[in-house]
Design a protein around this motif. Sequence first.
Motif, short mmCIF file in Angstrom:
data_model
loop_
_atom_site.label_atom_id
_atom_site.label_comp_id
_atom_site.label_asym_id
_atom_site.label_seq_id
_atom_site.Cartn_x
_atom_site.Cartn_y
_atom_site.Cartn_z
N ALA A 67 -19.96 -1.99 64.57
CA ALA A 67 -19.47 -2.73 65.70
C ALA A 67 -18.38 -3.71 65.47
N PHE A 68 -17.69 -4.40 66.35
CA PHE A 68 -16.68 -5.25 65.82
C PHE A 68 -17.14 -6.45 66.93
N THR A 69 -17.12 -7.74 66.25
CA THR A 69 -17.28 -8.94 67.16
C THR A 69 -16.45 -10.01 66.83
N ARG A 70 -16.42 -10.93 67.77
CA ARG A 70 -15.65 -11.89 67.82
C ARG A 70 -16.27 -13.20 68.45
N PHE A 71 -16.34 -14.26 67.89
CA PHE A 71 -16.70 -15.34 68.55
C PHE A 71 -18.33 -15.06 69.19
N ARG A 72 -19.04 -14.38 68.30
CA ARG A 72 -20.56 -14.01 68.52
C ARG A 72 -20.41 -13.04 69.77
N ARG A 73 -19.63 -12.35 70.05
CA ARG A 73 -19.59 -11.42 71.12
C ARG A 73 -19.13 -10.19 70.78
N PHE A 74 -19.59 -9.10 71.23
CA PHE A 74 -19.25 -7.80 70.87
C PHE A 74 -18.19 -7.31 71.69
N GLU A 75 -17.13 -6.96 70.91
CA GLU A 75 -15.92 -6.09 71.41
C GLU A 75 -15.91 -4.60 71.30
N ILE A 77 -18.45 -1.27 70.18
CA ILE A 77 -19.93 -0.74 70.05
C ILE A 77 -20.10 0.65 69.69
N SER A 78 -20.51 1.14 68.63
CA SER A 78 -20.67 2.62 68.69
C SER A 78 -21.96 3.02 69.30
N THR A 79 -22.15 4.37 69.62
CA THR A 79 -22.89 5.08 70.32
C THR A 79 -24.26 5.03 69.31
N ARG A 80 -24.14 5.10 68.14
CA ARG A 80 -25.45 4.97 67.11
C ARG A 80 -25.97 3.44 67.40
N TRP A 81 -25.32 2.43 67.29
CA TRP A 81 -25.65 1.04 67.52
C TRP A 81 -26.45 0.83 68.84
N ALA A 82 -25.64 1.20 69.60
CA ALA A 82 -26.28 1.14 71.09
C ALA A 82 -27.82 1.89 71.20
N GLY A 83 -27.88 3.27 70.67
CA GLY A 83 -29.01 3.91 70.78
C GLY A 83 -30.13 3.25 69.65
N GLU A 89 -23.81 0.94 76.08
CA GLU A 89 -22.61 0.06 75.33
C GLU A 89 -22.12 -0.94 76.24
N ALA A 90 -22.17 -0.80 77.59
CA ALA A 90 -21.73 -1.84 78.64
C ALA A 90 -22.73 -3.00 78.56
N GLU A 91 -23.73 -2.84 78.47
CA GLU A 91 -24.95 -3.80 78.19
C GLU A 91 -24.75 -4.73 77.07
N LEU A 92 -24.41 -4.01 75.94
CA LEU A 92 -24.30 -4.82 74.67
C LEU A 92 -22.87 -5.53 74.88
N LEU A 93 -22.12 -5.10 75.22
CA LEU A 93 -20.53 -5.75 75.42
C LEU A 93 -20.57 -6.88 76.29
N SER A 154 -10.00 -13.39 63.63
CA SER A 154 -9.94 -11.98 63.52
C SER A 154 -11.02 -11.10 63.95
N GLY A 155 -12.18 -11.83 63.45
CA GLY A 155 -13.52 -11.09 63.78
C GLY A 155 -13.99 -10.40 62.64
N THR A 156 -15.24 -9.58 62.93
CA THR A 156 -15.85 -9.15 61.83
C THR A 156 -16.45 -7.91 62.10
N THR A 157 -16.22 -6.93 61.30
CA THR A 157 -16.81 -5.36 61.39
C THR A 157 -17.82 -5.42 60.68
N TRP A 158 -18.90 -4.85 61.79
CA TRP A 158 -20.34 -4.62 61.02
C TRP A 158 -20.82 -3.30 60.96
N ILE A 159 -21.51 -3.02 59.92
CA ILE A 159 -22.32 -1.79 59.92
C ILE A 159 -23.95 -2.04 60.02
N LEU A 160 -24.75 -1.26 60.67
CA LEU A 160 -26.13 -1.49 60.97
C LEU A 160 -26.88 -0.18 60.43
N MET A 161 -27.78 -0.38 59.61
CA MET A 161 -28.61 0.92 59.33
C MET A 161 -30.15 0.63 59.47
N ASP A 162 -30.96 1.48 60.22
CA ASP A 162 -32.23 1.30 60.36
C ASP A 162 -32.96 1.66 59.08
#
Length: 364
Positions: A67-75, A77-83, A89-93, A154-162
């Motif tokens: 995911a990529f975020t700026r100002f505490r909002r998603f810009e 979102i990957s399919t895996r993150w949403a899953g 993805e629309a809801e997360l954005l 400029s925002g932040t790039t995130w990686i999330l693993m279960d």
Amino acid sequence: MDADSLGLQFGVLGLVAGVGGLAFGFMVRQLHALASALERHASAEQTAQALLKQMHSILTTAPVGIAFTRFRRFEIISTRWAGMMGYSEAELLAMPTHQLFADVTSYETLGPKVAQAFADRRVFSEEFEFRRKDGSSFWGRLQGSPVDEDDASSGTTWILMDVTHERDARERLSWMATHDALTGLLNRAAFETMVANRLKHRPMSLPAALLYIDIDHFKSINDTHGHAAGDQVLIGVADILRAGVRSSDTVARLGGDEFAVLLMGCDGAAAARIAEQIRQNVESKIFTFDQDTRQAAVSLGVAEFDEWTVDVPTAMQAADVALYKAKKSGRNKVRTSGFSDLDETSSSGQGAGDGLGLEGLENI
């Protein structure tokens, strides 16, 4: 060739003739430059389109959430993150990032930690509990890095693993290192660590007392009814010990048929009363082995901490002395000893508890 095209050609030739040879060369060079620029633009656009396709492929197929975020909002979102979150993805954005965290307090601590990591020029990495759309939760390892280290906006790039299963495995290994597998009680090493911690905080940790418990004639239970029956008795005694003390007390299986209890806020007299109640509870419990019934009994030793209890071996030896007294006086008894009894025991040359008085506990 139609008249209009012919006229345009004559017009261009006339314009060229009018501006002269030098100007004509300049115009040709400019046209070449324009053509090159257009070609580079087309190539850059093609490259950008290729990169976008690659990014889309990564966001769609990556086994981790991106995911990529700026100002505490998603810009982005990957399919895996949403899953993982159970949202589209629309809801997360459309939602703020904090809504995905199971604990708002944890989210509020995230900002300063991330800021410190980025200031140190390192990737942020920590585990958090996340909340899915259906209300269930999972543990994820969140890793982040800034898009531009010199521009916070400029925002932040995130990686999330279960990491739920990984975390559960770690907790199981940690639990196994400190607990007895059969009864679920603390093991000897963990119990001795607990006692050592209490000794370090004297006199504030006083009063406190130790109970040593041993199942009477346990070997005969194993020999007569088998080890499964012996395990049943061990579990039953462990349950009685747990039920007979407070949540602030600590119960352990030291090994074999030996147990111990650390009682906080209890002097020797109060600990002896608790020990006697435990003895009665064990005595009244009926065990059934293959349609055969049997009662069990325990002997208990009580030792109260004092200001001179200097280390764990001394504390546990005093409780062991009391337990030996209970065994020697006929078993299924509660007996106490003070730490001063240890010198008498050592100087007598006899086993632990030999020659020690019973302190009048017969009627407890």
